[in-house]
Design a protein around this motif. Structure first.
Motif, PDB file in Angstrom:
ATOM      1  N   PHE A 158       0.782  -1.563  -0.261  1.00  0.00           N
ATOM      2  CA  PHE A 158      -0.111  -0.040  -0.008  1.00  0.00           C
ATOM      3  C   PHE A 158       1.195   1.411  -0.194  1.00  0.00           C
ATOM      4  CE2 PHE A 158      -2.512   3.544   2.843  1.00  0.00           C
ATOM      5  CZ  PHE A 158      -3.228   3.250   1.478  1.00  0.00           C
ATOM      6  N   SER A 159       2.089   1.221   1.204  1.00  0.00           N
ATOM      7  CA  SER A 159       3.062   2.806   1.279  1.00  0.00           C
ATOM      8  C   SER A 159       3.409   2.622  -0.515  1.00  0.00           C
ATOM      9  CB  SER A 159       3.386   2.287   1.739  1.00  0.00           C
ATOM     10  OG  SER A 159       4.226   0.994   1.807  1.00  0.00           O
ATOM     11  N   THR A 160       3.910   1.716  -1.090  1.00  0.00           N
ATOM     12  CA  THR A 160       4.147   1.794  -2.209  1.00  0.00           C
ATOM     13  C   THR A 160       3.362   2.420  -3.350  1.00  0.00           C
ATOM     14  OG1 THR A 160       5.750  -0.145  -2.256  1.00  0.00           O
ATOM     15  CG2 THR A 160       5.655   0.194  -4.138  1.00  0.00           C
ATOM     16  N   ALA A 161       1.888   2.330  -3.287  1.00  0.00           N
ATOM     17  CA  ALA A 161       0.902   2.374  -4.340  1.00  0.00           C
ATOM     18  C   ALA A 161       0.807   3.915  -3.925  1.00  0.00           C
ATOM     19  CB  ALA A 161      -0.279   1.307  -4.150  1.00  0.00           C
ATOM     20  N   VAL A 162       1.086   4.077  -3.116  1.00  0.00           N
ATOM     21  CA  VAL A 162       1.408   6.032  -2.656  1.00  0.00           C
ATOM     22  C   VAL A 162       2.221   6.540  -3.625  1.00  0.00           C
ATOM     23  CG1 VAL A 162       1.385   7.604  -0.582  1.00  0.00           C
ATOM     24  CG2 VAL A 162      -0.029   5.432  -0.797  1.00  0.00           C
ATOM     25  N   GLY A 163       3.182   5.319  -3.149  1.00  0.00           N
ATOM     26  CA  GLY A 163       4.477   6.573  -4.254  1.00  0.00           C
ATOM     27  C   GLY A 163       4.254   6.592  -5.590  1.00  0.00           C
ATOM     28  N   VAL A 164       3.711   5.620  -5.672  1.00  0.00           N
ATOM     29  CA  VAL A 164       3.843   5.458  -7.174  1.00  0.00           C
ATOM     30  C   VAL A 164       2.466   6.836  -7.531  1.00  0.00           C
ATOM     31  CG1 VAL A 164       2.865   4.302  -9.325  1.00  0.00           C
ATOM     32  CG2 VAL A 164       4.502   2.749  -7.377  1.00  0.00           C
ATOM     33  N   PHE A 165       1.396   7.214  -7.162  1.00  0.00           N
ATOM     34  CA  PHE A 165       0.763   7.591  -7.548  1.00  0.00           C
ATOM     35  C   PHE A 165       1.595   9.565  -7.000  1.00  0.00           C
ATOM     36  CE2 PHE A 165      -2.284  11.513  -5.290  1.00  0.00           C
ATOM     37  CZ  PHE A 165      -3.372  11.072  -6.163  1.00  0.00           C
ATOM     38  N   GLU A 166       2.336   9.498  -5.733  1.00  0.00           N
ATOM     39  CA  GLU A 166       2.567  10.961  -5.156  1.00  0.00           C
ATOM     40  C   GLU A 166       3.401  11.255  -6.729  1.00  0.00           C
ATOM     41  OE1 GLU A 166       6.069  12.881  -2.767  1.00  0.00           O
ATOM     42  OE2 GLU A 166       5.464  10.709  -2.216  1.00  0.00           O
ATOM     43  N   SER A 167       4.949  10.156  -7.437  1.00  0.00           N
ATOM     44  CA  SER A 167       5.184  10.370  -8.734  1.00  0.00           C
ATOM     45  C   SER A 167       4.945  10.538  -9.924  1.00  0.00           C
ATOM     46  CB  SER A 167       6.260   9.333  -8.461  1.00  0.00           C
ATOM     47  OG  SER A 167       7.300   8.622  -7.332  1.00  0.00           O
ATOM     48  N   VAL A 168       3.828  10.074 -10.199  1.00  0.00           N
ATOM     49  CA  VAL A 168       2.275   9.775 -11.761  1.00  0.00           C
ATOM     50  C   VAL A 168       2.356  11.195 -11.272  1.00  0.00           C
ATOM     51  CG1 VAL A 168       0.840   9.189 -13.170  1.00  0.00           C
ATOM     52  CG2 VAL A 168       2.136   7.409 -11.896  1.00  0.00           C
ATOM     53  N   VAL A 169       1.897  11.927  -9.949  1.00  0.00           N
ATOM     54  CA  VAL A 169       1.233  13.277 -10.091  1.00  0.00           C
ATOM     55  C   VAL A 169       2.280  14.453  -9.971  1.00  0.00           C
ATOM     56  CG1 VAL A 169       0.254  14.760  -8.314  1.00  0.00           C
ATOM     57  CG2 VAL A 169      -0.678  12.274  -8.528  1.00  0.00           C
ATOM     58  N   ALA A 170       4.088  14.118  -9.502  1.00  0.00           N
ATOM     59  CA  ALA A 170       4.606  15.068  -9.894  1.00  0.00           C
ATOM     60  C   ALA A 170       4.929  15.406 -11.338  1.00  0.00           C
ATOM     61  CB  ALA A 170       6.012  14.411  -8.745  1.00  0.00           C
ATOM     62  N   PHE A 171       4.696  13.923 -12.043  1.00  0.00           N
ATOM     63  CA  PHE A 171       5.487  13.761 -13.629  1.00  0.00           C
ATOM     64  C   PHE A 171       4.749  14.783 -14.394  1.00  0.00           C
ATOM     65  CE2 PHE A 171       5.305  12.002 -17.617  1.00  0.00           C
ATOM     66  CZ  PHE A 171       6.779  11.579 -17.681  1.00  0.00           C
ATOM     67  N   ILE A 172       3.281  14.476 -13.814  1.00  0.00           N
ATOM     68  CA  ILE A 172       1.738  15.449 -14.852  1.00  0.00           C
ATOM     69  C   ILE A 172       2.003  17.105 -14.774  1.00  0.00           C
ATOM     70  CG2 ILE A 172      -0.262  15.723 -15.013  1.00  0.00           C
ATOM     71  CD1 ILE A 172      -0.642  12.502 -14.402  1.00  0.00           C
ATOM     72  N   LEU A 173       2.157  16.838 -13.166  1.00  0.00           N
ATOM     73  CA  LEU A 173       2.445  18.373 -12.090  1.00  0.00           C
ATOM     74  C   LEU A 173       3.284  18.864 -13.400  1.00  0.00           C
ATOM     75  CD1 LEU A 173       1.989  18.174  -9.230  1.00  0.00           C
ATOM     76  CD2 LEU A 173       0.274  19.516 -10.873  1.00  0.00           C
ATOM     77  N   ILE A 174       4.793  18.744 -13.843  1.00  0.00           N
ATOM     78  CA  ILE A 174       5.766  19.387 -14.172  1.00  0.00           C
ATOM     79  C   ILE A 174       5.885  19.213 -15.794  1.00  0.00           C
ATOM     80  CG2 ILE A 174       8.255  18.982 -15.281  1.00  0.00           C
ATOM     81  CD1 ILE A 174       8.911  17.544 -12.551  1.00  0.00           C
ATOM     82  N   LEU A 175       5.325  18.076 -16.325  1.00  0.00           N
ATOM     83  CA  LEU A 175       4.816  18.268 -18.046  1.00  0.00           C
ATOM     84  C   LEU A 175       3.631  19.490 -18.446  1.00  0.00           C
ATOM     85  CD1 LEU A 175       4.414  14.747 -18.855  1.00  0.00           C
ATOM     86  CD2 LEU A 175       6.026  15.967 -19.600  1.00  0.00           C
ATOM     87  N   THR A 176       2.596  19.518 -17.163  1.00  0.00           N
ATOM     88  CA  THR A 176       1.721  20.800 -17.531  1.00  0.00           C
ATOM     89  C   THR A 176       2.069  22.569 -17.464  1.00  0.00           C
ATOM     90  OG1 THR A 176      -0.228  19.136 -16.031  1.00  0.00           O
ATOM     91  CG2 THR A 176      -0.129  21.659 -17.007  1.00  0.00           C
ATOM     92  N   GLY A 177       2.615  22.384 -15.849  1.00  0.00           N
ATOM     93  CA  GLY A 177       3.508  23.476 -15.396  1.00  0.00           C
ATOM     94  C   GLY A 177       4.793  23.559 -17.235  1.00  0.00           C
ATOM     95  N   ASN A 178       5.427  22.969 -18.276  1.00  0.00           N
ATOM     96  CA  ASN A 178       6.543  23.575 -18.918  1.00  0.00           C
ATOM     97  C   ASN A 178       5.734  23.857 -19.970  1.00  0.00           C
ATOM     98  OD1 ASN A 178       9.456  23.008 -19.780  1.00  0.00           O
ATOM     99  ND2 ASN A 178       7.788  21.965 -21.376  1.00  0.00           N
ATOM    100  N   GLY A 179       4.773  22.800 -20.422  1.00  0.00           N
ATOM    101  CA  GLY A 179       3.609  23.611 -21.569  1.00  0.00           C
ATOM    102  C   GLY A 179       2.873  24.519 -21.088  1.00  0.00           C
ATOM    103  N   LEU A 180       2.217  24.695 -19.897  1.00  0.00           N
ATOM    104  CA  LEU A 180       1.903  26.342 -19.832  1.00  0.00           C
ATOM    105  C   LEU A 180       2.713  27.449 -20.073  1.00  0.00           C
ATOM    106  CD1 LEU A 180      -0.707  25.662 -16.699  1.00  0.00           C
ATOM    107  CD2 LEU A 180      -1.238  26.522 -19.054  1.00  0.00           C
ATOM    108  N   ALA A 181       4.244  27.160 -19.615  1.00  0.00           N
ATOM    109  CA  ALA A 181       5.665  28.177 -19.430  1.00  0.00           C
ATOM    110  C   ALA A 181       5.656  28.259 -21.308  1.00  0.00           C
ATOM    111  CB  ALA A 181       6.667  27.894 -19.371  1.00  0.00           C
ATOM    112  N   ARG A 182       5.499  27.275 -21.602  1.00  0.00           N
ATOM    113  CA  ARG A 182       6.226  27.285 -23.625  1.00  0.00           C
ATOM    114  C   ARG A 182       4.875  27.791 -23.837  1.00  0.00           C
ATOM    115  NH1 ARG A 182      10.685  25.270 -25.121  1.00  0.00           N
ATOM    116  NH2 ARG A 182       9.601  25.156 -26.928  1.00  0.00           N
ATOM    117  N   LYS A 183       3.473  27.878 -23.110  1.00  0.00           N
ATOM    118  CA  LYS A 183       2.649  28.364 -24.361  1.00  0.00           C
ATOM    119  C   LYS A 183       2.234  29.654 -23.788  1.00  0.00           C
ATOM    120  CE  LYS A 183      -2.910  28.608 -24.385  1.00  0.00           C
ATOM    121  NZ  LYS A 183      -4.001  27.971 -24.177  1.00  0.00           N
ATOM    122  N   PHE A 184       2.781  30.163 -22.493  1.00  0.00           N
ATOM    123  CA  PHE A 184       2.981  32.090 -22.382  1.00  0.00           C
ATOM    124  C   PHE A 184       3.961  32.254 -21.976  1.00  0.00           C
ATOM    125  CE2 PHE A 184      -0.976  29.838 -20.405  1.00  0.00           C
ATOM    126  CZ  PHE A 184      -2.437  30.284 -20.609  1.00  0.00           C
TER     127      PHE A 184
END
Length: 319
Positions: A287-313
């Motif tokens: 269960f704790s590993t699943a939590v860690g995987v969830f955290e990593s996936v969300v962090a990866f999505i946030l970085i992609l989103t932030g980079n995309g918004l920075a390039r757009k604006f």
């Protein structure tokens, strides 16, 4: 030759030229590429090899059976994660603390760097730099002990001053309404000065001639900061902000772990401390590993989103 065959041939030629140029570069600067090997070995050994352990999140892991013999359970632990009321509270705490840190602490190094850049007395400037950098080199255990002594209701100097002024002592580390403020304040005290180094380095790269031209045009200090200093810092500000988004779900696990207690779990228990308590305390490794995987996936999505918004604006990003 058809247009398709022409395109394929052109791609092959480009690839050959690229490989040839790469080989020339390697032969020319072979010593620099050799110097890369320890760093690459470190990444492979400590960053990529442990990724194999992600499969624990999809198994009912038993330390006696081992990773290979433990049965597969699919998305069971992720379903438990999403439906867990305690995790939803932890997730909310993580977001709130991280957003507070971004709102209140992210601009501080920028402001301090700009103010320090305006200092002309080098002795005074270096003294200030030393004072603001020093807390970074203290571990969170030491910082925690220091602030516990300062804010304690039993002899802490802050509460002594409050009582002397006719007030009631404040339980900084036990009051759930105040504890997050303590977290933000101590994090700012420890890390703000260190983060100014990056912005001071960026300020050193701004052409001094721009300031001279602005003075000739009659621009005061405030206008120079707004029209020269801040635009010059935008690339590094974007870089640091995008990288900071990747740590939104981290929220200062080490800091919280040494400072919090059961009375403030409802406002201070974050994903990192939750994983620690569940994984090691209750030995629920899957269960704790699943939590860690969830955290990593969300962090990866946030970085992609932030980079995309920075390039757009702003027309620029990390890649």
């Amino acid at each position: 030759m058809t247009s398709k065959e022409t395109a394929i041939t052109a791609k092959r030629n480009v690839k050959k030229r690229y490989i040839r140029q790469l080989w020339i570069d390697v032969r020319k600067d072979w010593d620099l590429y050799v110097a890369l090997l320890p760093g690459i070995a470190f990444l492979l050994l400590f960053k990529y090899t442990p990724m194999y352990g992600i499969i624990i999140a999809f198994k009912d892991f038993n330390i006696f059976d081992g990773m290979a013999a433990s049965p597969w359970v699919g998305m069971k632990h992720f379903d438990k994660l999403i439906s867990s009321a305690s995790f939803l509270q932890v997730f909310q705490n993580t977001l709130v603390i991280s957003i507070y840190k971004i709102l209140f602490l992210f601009p501080l190094p920028i402001i301090i760097a700009i103010l320090m850049n305006e200092l002309r007395n080098m002795v005074f400037k270096r003294s200030i730099q030393t004072v603001v950098y020093l807390p970074h080199f203290l571990s969170w255990v030491i910082v925690s002990g220091l602030f516990i002594d300062l804010l304690s209701t039993n002899g802490g100097i802050v509460n002594k001053i409050i009582i002397a002024m006719g007030g009631e002592p404040i339980r900084f580390f036990l009051d759930s309404h105040i504890f997050r403020t303590v977290l933000i304040g101590t994090a700012g005290w420890k890390e703000t000065g260190w983060n100014t180094i990056i912005y001071l380095a960026a300020l050193a790269g701004i052409d001094p001639g721009l300031y001279e031209a602005a003075k000739i045009d009659g621009a005061n200090k405030w206008k120079q900061i707004v029209h020269i200093t801040l635009p010059g810092l935008i690339p590094i500000i974007l870089l640091m902000f995008i990288l900071r988004l990747g740590y939104v779900l981290e929220a200062g696990t080490e800091q919280i772990l040494v400072m919090y207690n059961p009375s403030v779990y409802n406002v201070a228990d974050v994903i990192g401390t939750y994983v620690y308590r569940i994984g090691l305390g209750e030995q629920d490794y899957s269960f704790s590993t699943a939590v860690g995987v969830f955290e990593s996936v969300v962090a990866f999505i946030l970085i992609l989103t932030g980079n995309g918004l920075a390039r757009k604006f702003f027309g620029r990003g990390i890649w």
